[in-house]
Design a protein around this motif. Structure first.
Motif, PDB file in Angstrom:
ATOM      1  N   GLY A   1      48.829  44.366  39.163  1.00  0.00           N
ATOM      2  CA  GLY A   1      47.876  45.411  38.798  1.00  0.00           C
ATOM      3  C   GLY A   1      46.723  45.509  39.759  1.00  0.00           C
ATOM      4  O   GLY A   1      45.986  46.472  39.756  1.00  0.00           O
ATOM      5  N   SER A   2      46.518  44.500  40.602  1.00  0.00           N
ATOM      6  CA  SER A   2      45.451  44.541  41.592  1.00  0.00           C
ATOM      7  C   SER A   2      45.808  43.620  42.740  1.00  0.00           C
ATOM      8  O   SER A   2      46.728  42.819  42.653  1.00  0.00           O
ATOM      9  CB  SER A   2      44.125  44.099  40.972  1.00  0.00           C
ATOM     10  OG  SER A   2      44.187  42.739  40.606  1.00  0.00           O
ATOM     11  N   HIS A   3      45.046  43.776  43.806  1.00  0.00           N
ATOM     12  CA  HIS A   3      45.222  42.902  44.962  1.00  0.00           C
ATOM     13  C   HIS A   3      43.926  42.131  45.161  1.00  0.00           C
ATOM     14  O   HIS A   3      42.869  42.724  45.280  1.00  0.00           O
ATOM     15  CB  HIS A   3      45.569  43.731  46.223  1.00  0.00           C
ATOM     16  CG  HIS A   3      45.610  42.919  47.462  1.00  0.00           C
ATOM     17  ND1 HIS A   3      46.530  41.914  47.652  1.00  0.00           N
ATOM     18  CD2 HIS A   3      44.841  42.931  48.564  1.00  0.00           C
ATOM     19  CE1 HIS A   3      46.320  41.366  48.827  1.00  0.00           C
ATOM     20  NE2 HIS A   3      45.304  41.972  49.403  1.00  0.00           N
ATOM     21  N   ASP A   4      44.012  40.808  45.182  1.00  0.00           N
ATOM     22  CA  ASP A   4      42.815  39.967  45.279  1.00  0.00           C
ATOM     23  C   ASP A   4      42.202  39.962  46.673  1.00  0.00           C
ATOM     24  O   ASP A   4      41.046  39.646  46.835  1.00  0.00           O
ATOM     25  CB  ASP A   4      43.131  38.537  44.857  1.00  0.00           C
ATOM     26  CG  ASP A   4      43.475  38.446  43.372  1.00  0.00           C
ATOM     27  OD1 ASP A   4      43.043  39.334  42.621  1.00  0.00           O
ATOM     28  OD2 ASP A   4      44.163  37.506  42.994  1.00  0.00           O
TER      29      ASP A   4
ATOM     30  N   GLU B   1      52.363  43.466  45.028  1.00  0.00           N
ATOM     31  CA  GLU B   1      51.378  42.727  44.243  1.00  0.00           C
ATOM     32  C   GLU B   1      50.621  43.667  43.313  1.00  0.00           C
ATOM     33  O   GLU B   1      50.422  43.369  42.134  1.00  0.00           O
ATOM     34  CB  GLU B   1      50.409  42.001  45.176  1.00  0.00           C
ATOM     35  CG  GLU B   1      49.508  41.008  44.471  1.00  0.00           C
ATOM     36  CD  GLU B   1      48.661  40.238  45.459  1.00  0.00           C
ATOM     37  OE1 GLU B   1      47.727  40.852  46.026  1.00  0.00           O
ATOM     38  OE2 GLU B   1      48.929  39.052  45.653  1.00  0.00           O
ATOM     39  N   LYS B   2      50.211  44.807  43.819  1.00  0.00           N
ATOM     40  CA  LYS B   2      49.524  45.794  42.986  1.00  0.00           C
ATOM     41  C   LYS B   2      50.445  46.311  41.889  1.00  0.00           C
ATOM     42  O   LYS B   2      50.012  46.534  40.756  1.00  0.00           O
ATOM     43  CB  LYS B   2      49.026  46.959  43.833  1.00  0.00           C
ATOM     44  CG  LYS B   2      47.850  46.619  44.708  1.00  0.00           C
ATOM     45  CD  LYS B   2      47.444  47.817  45.556  1.00  0.00           C
ATOM     46  CE  LYS B   2      46.370  47.433  46.555  1.00  0.00           C
ATOM     47  NZ  LYS B   2      46.048  48.545  47.462  1.00  0.00           N
ATOM     48  N   GLU B   3      51.712  46.501  42.217  1.00  0.00           N
ATOM     49  CA  GLU B   3      52.681  47.015  41.249  1.00  0.00           C
ATOM     50  C   GLU B   3      52.909  46.033  40.097  1.00  0.00           C
ATOM     51  O   GLU B   3      52.945  46.424  38.940  1.00  0.00           O
ATOM     52  CB  GLU B   3      54.003  47.299  41.970  1.00  0.00           C
ATOM     53  CG  GLU B   3      55.039  47.991  41.138  1.00  0.00           C
ATOM     54  CD  GLU B   3      54.762  49.467  40.978  1.00  0.00           C
ATOM     55  OE1 GLU B   3      55.189  50.019  39.953  1.00  0.00           O
ATOM     56  OE2 GLU B   3      54.128  50.063  41.866  1.00  0.00           O
TER      57      GLU B   3
ATOM     58  N   ASN C   1      51.436  43.631  49.661  1.00  0.00           N
ATOM     59  CA  ASN C   1      50.269  44.069  48.886  1.00  0.00           C
ATOM     60  C   ASN C   1      50.653  45.139  47.868  1.00  0.00           C
ATOM     61  O   ASN C   1      50.166  45.136  46.732  1.00  0.00           O
ATOM     62  CB  ASN C   1      49.174  44.591  49.811  1.00  0.00           C
ATOM     63  CG  ASN C   1      48.513  43.494  50.612  1.00  0.00           C
ATOM     64  OD1 ASN C   1      48.603  42.320  50.260  1.00  0.00           O
ATOM     65  ND2 ASN C   1      47.873  43.863  51.704  1.00  0.00           N
ATOM     66  N   LYS C   2      51.531  46.055  48.260  1.00  0.00           N
ATOM     67  CA  LYS C   2      51.985  47.107  47.357  1.00  0.00           C
ATOM     68  C   LYS C   2      52.735  46.507  46.165  1.00  0.00           C
ATOM     69  O   LYS C   2      52.511  46.904  45.013  1.00  0.00           O
ATOM     70  CB  LYS C   2      52.884  48.088  48.108  1.00  0.00           C
ATOM     71  CG  LYS C   2      53.366  49.243  47.265  1.00  0.00           C
ATOM     72  CD  LYS C   2      54.221  50.192  48.085  1.00  0.00           C
ATOM     73  CE  LYS C   2      54.783  51.304  47.213  1.00  0.00           C
ATOM     74  NZ  LYS C   2      55.692  52.168  47.939  1.00  0.00           N
TER      75      LYS C   2
ATOM     76  N   GLU D   1      51.488  45.013  54.211  1.00  0.00           N
ATOM     77  CA  GLU D   1      51.255  46.194  53.378  1.00  0.00           C
ATOM     78  C   GLU D   1      52.289  46.286  52.259  1.00  0.00           C
ATOM     79  O   GLU D   1      51.954  46.632  51.119  1.00  0.00           O
ATOM     80  CB  GLU D   1      51.315  47.458  54.228  1.00  0.00           C
ATOM     81  CG  GLU D   1      50.168  47.588  55.206  1.00  0.00           C
ATOM     82  CD  GLU D   1      50.359  48.762  56.165  1.00  0.00           C
ATOM     83  OE1 GLU D   1      51.359  49.502  56.025  1.00  0.00           O
ATOM     84  OE2 GLU D   1      49.508  48.922  57.055  1.00  0.00           O
TER      85      GLU D   1
END
Length: 73
Positions: free
Chosen positions: A66-69, A61-63, A58-59, A55
């Motif tokens: 901009g998205s999580h694949d 990666e989004k930061e 993933n956070k 988690e």
């Protein structure tokens, strides 16, 4: 003090500074995934985050992206 002695002292002092800097850098390098993640989180957020590793990754990666694949890490 002769010029030769000053040169020798300068070389020795440079060697001491280089060796001491290398030792400090090697000692502070994280070696586990948890310590590496904590280092990245400390840089990004100021403190280490809590929760499951996946988690937290993933956070980040989004930061940063901009998205999580949704694929594997």
């Amino acid at each position: 003090m002769s010029m030769y002695m000053k040169k020798i002292m300068s070389v020795l002092m440079c060697a001491v500074f280089i060796i001491s800097t290398m030792g400090t850098a090697a000692a502070s390098a994280p070696d586990t995934i948890q310590s590496k993640l904590a280092a990245v989180e400390s840089t990004a957020y100021g403190t280490e985050q809590t929760g499951a590793l996946l988690e937290r990754i993933n956070k980040l990666e989004k930061e940063f992206i901009g998205s999580h694949d949704g694929g594997s890490i």
